[in-house]
Write an enzyme that holds these catalytic residues in place. Structure first.
Site, PDB file in Angstrom:
ATOM      1  N   GLU A 174       0.775  -1.077  -0.045  1.00 34.54           N
ATOM      2  CA  GLU A 174       0.092  -0.019   0.173  1.00 34.54           C
ATOM      3  C   GLU A 174       0.879   1.073  -0.024  1.00 34.54           C
ATOM      4  OE1 GLU A 174      -2.715   1.625  -0.862  1.00 34.54           O
ATOM      5  OE2 GLU A 174      -3.416  -0.450  -0.146  1.00 34.54           O
TER       6      GLU A 174
ATOM      7  N   CYS B 229      -2.094   8.495   3.820  1.00 29.45           N
ATOM      8  CA  CYS B 229      -1.752   8.225   2.300  1.00 29.45           C
ATOM      9  C   CYS B 229      -3.203   8.600   1.522  1.00 29.45           C
ATOM     10  CB  CYS B 229      -1.499   6.836   1.800  1.00 29.45           C
ATOM     11  SG  CYS B 229      -2.371   5.702   3.023  1.00 29.45           S
TER      12      CYS B 229
END
Lengths: 977, 977
Positions: free
Chosen positions: B740, B774
């Protein structure tokens, strides 16, 4: 009238009980329980089945516990819901010796003796009671010529001995003459499949030659003695073939006059009336009569299951009542034609007996015009009644070892205990006589068997059935397709709508069976073409990704229809280009169609947005979007199915595809491309770049290729993975690699295995398509207790394989794909010879790239032939002293693709389920031939990465998952839920 | 008595119709339809809502079609099932001007004027009709101090102007005196939330200071004039806070004597009786009376939805009947205490009016002791009746622009058209008076609201609710936890059961808000420890993989319980170690618990074997087996949730885990380790190797590590992928990498967006946790039509953010994680200044690693600040001239993680659904804060690979799929199906 006669029989049989239902320990408990609890029945009969192959008494006890639970701890009773049982019955008596002796007792009820000598006193006894017999020689499945010869010799010997024994017997007129004249005392029932390892309906000619050669000496002897010979009928798949062999053999000039030939026919078969009509007209031409033994049929369960598994229409009646009605109708047919046939009725049903009598009486036939047949050890009260009634009765009497006898025993037990067994109804359930004698009623039954699953039903996926080559039209179609393709050999093929002009050299495809023969020529791609193809694909993606799911699904279904239409022709191309035997080529077609249908159906199911969570005021949806330009790099060994799967998965999910077929099967790549074009895949969305490794590498490294679906060798696959993981200039997405790579697949055979199955399974798993399947077996790990016996039979079986031209339907092993492959395999044979002991090396010659099936034994893990993928018909056999050790050996390579276990130990099977570390594990069956949807295929470790092909997780690899979360609460209100 | 009075009112109101229901075109068609079809109602009201923000007439037509279908093509009618409608009504009149004018007409029914000047004649008119009023100044949501100041100034101005206007009016005694004395002509209703951008129940003190500062001048003026001031009640979450502000402010010495303060209370709130009791005792202490305006409450839908979404117990009555009953009970309470309060009853319900009269009569109160309040433009017949009846009536009268007025209008429309609206029942459904006047019946209602979803219900996953910091006990608990943790700062922590002794240096964790403060110290790993940890993990795997699924699931659930128990303390550690504001830290805890519960529940669901296919005679099962030793390489920004998710997924599926927490959050890694140990994860199965990149690299390259779960930066992730794809010596399995990585996430704001929502959403998305998520927004793409206005409000909103110490509950933006991060972000600020135009740069100082929220505007794709992930509170604003262009801009980076759209155009939202290429797309809400299960999280392109965290496909990444196919047909029989 039927009732009146039935009541007479009933009176005559009164006061007796069939041996099986006598009150011994197990008929009281286990058998009763089996009739109430079908799961227990399965376990009990499976346990009985495995018994004879287990020599160790302690293991008998272990197996009893594995199958039936632990009696000592009352688990046995508890498990089956019968508390009282736990303390007193099976559990308390669990000693290996006692169990074995009990089961042997039961077996002896049905089997007259291990040898003719042993059986002779019992046969004599029957004769003295006024009963005739037909001896059936029990034996293992025949998997080699040697075994077929042995069966032939046993038949000859039995005839001779029986003739000698019976010659001393007193005359019993009822048993020695019928309406057509004298009949011999000796009758032998023949299992035709035991007379050849090559009995296969795909090849009637080869089958006939092989069987007839062994039948003739038997027949010669029977004519001399004389003795009667009856062909037993077996599985439905061989019925037509056996009829053909029968009529062909007994029309031969030498045998035309022989009046004691006969065969069994099965009332449960829908074609039997037609078959009898055919035989009648054949008999009239021939002159001499034949015996027709009408039975109900003993393979209903297995035939039904096998046909359903294959998706074939079951040729048997679905309901027992239909069979009963058919039996009665056939009775009439046979009795009315008794001037040319000797009718024999195999039945243990009071109603049937009475019905036969009534029909005969109405036709005014004398009682000697037909005979009854019953099974030795079964329904003794009826045997007694029929004899008392003054009718000729013949008992079907097995002779042979306990081990092969178990298959027979279990079949008899099943018959006796089935819900529809007349004996069960009379002797266990005590149904009233009026019910038992009632005629079969067909009303209320669904008159037609369920229709064949239609592949056109696109909502529910069903596997495309493979061709049933037992049917003449299927064989003819394939012959014709081969001829058609042959007439086109050597042509240069171009795509009907060529989008991208390929600039590489012309590529020739050659027939591996005849390397000088050019199958076809196609243009190949140059590296420059890759760039252009990717650019076109990226452009075409824009419209393809927004094409509706319905439309894309329709296109893929259309491709399936087109393949179905051109199926035989495509299979023929594959036979010629890749050297596949008929069934293998046909299976590849079926699998290709399966992939199309399965992925289309799956995508229809998966594509719609799915809501996540149910909270009010928010709408979360999972959506799938195509990843982008996909490269499919395909192998040659399933030259249609594998690329079709990879390509259609990528297409249906909305990706454009650049497809590189193997340079070893360019023609099949060409046909797949043609079909997809014709089905409606737009220009640019799909293109075929035939070519070698350089084209593959250029695709893998191209920054705009985002998904790579590869099937091939481990080394190439790992190279792709490495290449694809290095970010290229301009690359905007992490590449995804799906790689299906090699295997070093093992089959474990433990000491409880059914060796008939195990040897056939190992042989087919390592030799089918000459071992050129990633799923192929290349190691057999065999328990020490059966190691030597296994090797002996294995060797025979391997030696008897038909290696040769795959255009011939009887060919079992064809050539390998090309000279390079042949050389590599031969190199491994040399390595194996140095490392291990050679058991058998198949010798082949001829112009093609043939490699004879070869087996090394005493192989250990350190050997290269135990570790490296050879991709040819080479087997390494390893010895294991325990199942645990066998598993450790099996898991001791870097591969984890397929594996198999032949075992009848539930505990071992369970251990394998848990610890046999492979992607596809097969229990008690061959390890190749995974079916789309039912057996999603793929391995791990160094055998592959990515989801299994043909499984539900496959398609999502070609998409990105997007979650869209909308706040639906606006100005204080949200839409209604 | 109630009936008698009710009938009187009914007579008095007879013959009149509320304006809204008069037979204009839309009341005939659209409104009637809305009442029949709740989907249409949603669409219609949403359309009305968006109207004022659309300046282009053509676009009005487009939007009408998007919402309501296309009238020209009869789609409109067809879609809503009304054919007659298609030709004649909405469709035929679809011109932007006509639509706008219709809706403005409706709005004018409810809004007295855009300004006080415009409203004055209508207010005068009311007075002349004998009706008082309370002016409500409509406005946008307040997102900056400037906007709060403006609202304050508008209030001051309104008071002044209204005083001037009303001073000229004739005296109307009924309206100018009540039982406690004279009452002012001017009443202003105040929206307290408009008086501060920092009204937040988490920080009562800060909220009070901010609000009171602006309230005092208004109050000073009101006291001088005099005028009456009433606090409107808003969402449930702020109720307690508003009560606190009210009582605190009016207890201040200067305001203690002011007798015209009041506030609204909502009968739908379960606590209102308690609140009134509290106010009564407070009023008695204070001395001067207050007004209590009792209303039913107007936020039921949105409060209920918001509380349910968060998993909080809804504090409102579930059924309208309960609210009605409560209203009647509160009526009694208020009237009985009218010696100290001025009761005001807001209602449009005949039954309620009659009931109030009856209670007052029974208490012997004079009619001036209370007043009625109704809404301007609503239920005019009742207004008329009450006035005729000689009662004091006050009309709640909005004054303001149409744009902010739409929110108000829609709320009114909803009220009028809801199934439970009295007006609808009387004027649309014409229910009989006896029904309408019947008392509220509670029987048959489920008396209690559905219990809070229990996280202990392990079968069905539900998100762990975040703390409701509006509750004092939650705030106190967090304060205490912070104190506890503070008392332990600087300690060296060792694991309670240290398995592997780490040999790396001691690692110090520092408070980013006070870098000289050591939060804690833990041992770190050396490269040599990696080898040992992997060896131990491989050994421990043997027993962990055969541990039952139940047991592993239980352990993970236990870990969740332990986290729940230590929740505040762990959040406090996170506040101190990572500089997270309260809510962010608390959310990380909730998410960590969610991951544990979700993966445990999911695995329980997924783990059992699943049968594939249904063919008889074969049993195909899909089984999952753990892949093997897993490395989890975790980030610091969700220092508990992210590693908990990755670790628990690997563990529950049967893998051993080696966990490397970020060296920036070692303490949180330590606590996760402790909790898993305590929950029962065995020694060796899990170990924590705190350390830097070298440790991560050693893990990734280790041949026995088969799965790597990584969350972090793109560069590190791509490096891991490359490293992991190179086969290492001795490696036996292709490694799987789940990565990720970063994002460059954009929010598109189109010209139809609700700017209140959009600005708040963009600001929170780019500044929460200082942009260190993020998922954080780093680009805003704004339609040119609203660009300038957007920037203006955005600038104010950013300037008003509270940047500072996250230990303070009111802090909105804390420090960034460390000096390195700060320096990198500051470098990007310099880059941005060169590339683009600086809109606002937050200036911060102090010892911590603070970065002020900074916005660049006029950014174009070529700018680095438009392409590179900055991971700080930096926003790049881009201008787009169409939605299509906005999408192209949004998609023009190599990332595809999150994205957002603020729009009220259904077509644009649909386009975004299809083409906004991100893993998580958010519509009309902020783009951070994905919830486990509901919003599985993760991106593609270069943002990540692997399945979404917290989604159903996540767990299968940690297993291999095995398919076991057993031939169950043995000896002709198969087990019962």
């Amino acid at each position: 009238m039927v009732h009146r006669i039935g009541e007479q029989f009933a009176r005559l049989s009164a006061g007796r009980t069939p041996t099986l239902f006598e009150r011994r320990w197990w008929s009281q408990t286990a058998l009763n329980l089996a009739m109430q609890d079908s799961l227990f029945k399965t376990q009990l009969f499976r346990f009985i089945d495995v018994l004879p192959s287990v020599t160790d008494d302690a293991q008998v006890v272990t197996l009893a516990r594995e199958y039936l639970g632990d009696g000592d701890t009352e688990l046995f009773g508890a498990q089956w819901g019968l508390k009282a049982l736990a303390a007193t019955t099976l559990g308390a008596r669990l000693s290996g010796k006692a169990i074995r002796s009990q089961v042997e007792q039961i077996a002896r009820t049905f089997i007259a003796g291990a040898t003719v000598e042993e059986a002779a006193p019992r046969l004599t006894n029957l004769w003295q009671q006024g009963q005739a017999w037909s001896v059936d020689l029990l034996g293992e499945a025949t998997i080699s010529d040697r075994e077929a010869d042995r069966y032939r010799d046993r038949c000859l010997e039995a005839l001779t001995k029986l003739a000698r024994v019976t010659s001393l017997w007193p005359s019993v007129p009822l048993l020695e003459r019928d309406h057509l004249g004298p009949i011999p005392r000796v009758q032998l029932s023949l299992k035709i499949s035991a007379l050849s390892p090559h009995l296969d309906p795909i090849d009637p000619e080869g089958s006939y030659c092989s069987v007839a050669a062994r039948l003739r000496p038997i027949l010669d002897l029977a004519m001399r003695l004389p003795a009667s010979l009856i062909f037993d009928m077996e599985q439905a798949e061989t019925k037509t073939l056996l009829l053909e062999i029968f009529t062909r053999l007994f029309a031969e000039p030498s045998y035309k006059v022989y009046p004691y030939a006969g065969l069994a026919l099965q009332a449960y078969h829908r074609e039997t009336a037609r078959d009898i009509e055919g035989l009648l007209s054949w008999v009239r031409q021939r002159g001499a009569p034949i015996t027709i033994r009408l039975v109900k049929g003993a393979y209903w369960d297995s035939d039904t299951i096998r046909y359903r598994q294959r998706g074939w229409a079951v040729p048997l009646f679905e309901h027992k009542m239909e069979t009963d009605a058919n039996y009665e109708s056939l009775t009439h047919l046979m009795l009315s034609q008794s001037s040319v046939i000797r009718p024999a009725f195999g039945t243990h049903n009071l109603r049937t007996l009475a019905h036969i009598e009534a029909v005969a009486e109405s036709l005014g036939l004398p009682p000697e015009a037909w005979e009854y047949q019953m099974i030795f050890g079964m329904a003794e009260p009826f045997q007694f009644a029929v004899t008392q009634y003054g009718r000729r009765l013949r008992l079907y009497t097995p002779v042979g070892d306990l081990l092969p006898g178990m298959a027979y025993l279990v079949r008899r037990l099943l018959e006796n205990t089935s819900n529809e067994s007349f004996l069960r109804k009379e002797y266990v359930e005590s149904q009233p006589l009026s019910t038992l004698l009632a005629p079969p009623v067909l009303e209320g039954l669904s008159q037609k068997q369920p229709p064949l699953p239609q592949p056109a039903d696109i909502q529910v996926f069903r596997n495309e059935p493979q061709r049933n080559f037992a049917q003449a039209d299927s064989r003819v179609a394939m012959e014709q397709a081969l001829a058609t393709v042959r007439s086109q050999l050597g042509r240069h093929w171009t795509l009907s709508s060529e989008g991208l002009r390929l600039t590489g050299p012309l590529m020739e495809s050659r027939n591996p069976g005849r390397p000088d023969e050019v199958v076809g020529k196609v243009s190949s791609a140059s590296s420059a073409d890759v760039e252009q193809a990717v650019r076109r694909a990226a452009q075409a993606w824009e419209s393809w990704r927004v094409t509706t799911v319905e439309r894309r699904v329709d296109i893929i279904h259309t491709a399936a229809s087109l393949m179905r239409k051109r199926r035989d022709e495509l299979a023929a191309w594959e036979i010629l280009e890749c050297g596949k035997p008929w069934r293998e080529a046909d299976a590849d077609l079926a699998e290709a169609i399966d992939f199309l249908e399965f992925y289309a159906s799956e995508w229809r199911r998966l594509a719609p947005p799915r809501r996540l969570g149910q909270e009010p005021g928010e709408l979360n949806q999972r959506l799938y979007s195509p990843r982008g330009v996909t490269a499919v790099i395909a192998p040659w060994n399933f030259p249609l199915a594998i690329p079709t799967g990879m390509v259609s998965a990528a297409l249906v999910t909305g990706n454009p595809v650049i497809f590189k077929p193997s340079e070893r099967s360019p023609m099949m790549g060409h046909w797949l491309t043609e079909i997809l074009r014709e089905a409606g895949v737009p220009e640019g969305v799909f293109c075929c770049l035939t070519g070698g490794p350089d084209i593959g590498r250029a695709l893998v490294r191209h920054p705009e290729i985002v998904t790579i679906a590869f099937t091939g060798s481990k080394d190439v696959g790992l190279g792709i993975l490495k290449d694809a993981s290095t970010l290229m200039l301009g690359q905007q997405m992490v590449k995804r690699v799906l790689a299906e790579m090699g295997g070093k697949n093992a089959i474990i055979v433990d000491e409880t295995a059914d060796l008939d199955d195990a040897i056939a399974g190992v042989v087919s798993s390592f030799t089918s398509y000459a071992g050129q399947k990633c799923s192929a077996c290349s190691r057999a790990i065999v328990h020490v207790a059966i190691y030597d016996g296994f090797l002996e039979r294995l060797k025979d079986a391997v030696l008897n394989l038909r290696v040769g031209n795959p255009e011939e339907p009887g060919t079992q092993v064809g050539p390998v794909i090309d000279q390079r492959a042949q050389a590599k395999i031969q190199e491994y044979i040399e390595i194996g010879k140095k490392e291990a002991r050679l058991l058998v090396e198949g010798i082949v010659s001829g112009p093609g790239w043939y490699v004879g099936p070869t087996v090394f034994v005493d192989v250990v893990p350190a050997h290269r032939v135990a570790q490296e993928e050879i991709f040819g018909p080479i087997l390494a056999v390893m010895k294991a002293s325990s199942f645990q050790e066998a598993l450790t050996l099996a898991n001791s390579t870097a591969y984890a693709l397929t594996g198999g276990v032949y075992s009848r130990s539930p505990a071992n099977l369970e251990l394998a389920r848990q610890r046999f570390d492979v992607g596809n594990l097969y229990l008690n069956r061959p390890i190749t031939g995974a079916l789309v949807g039912r057996q999603p295929f793929g391995g791990h470790r160094l055998s592959g990465l990515g989801a299994k092909a043909g499984g539900e997780e496959y398609l999502t690899q070609f998409v990105v998952t997007r979650v869209v979360s909308e706040q639906t609460l606006r100005r204080g209100f949200a839409p209604p839920e």
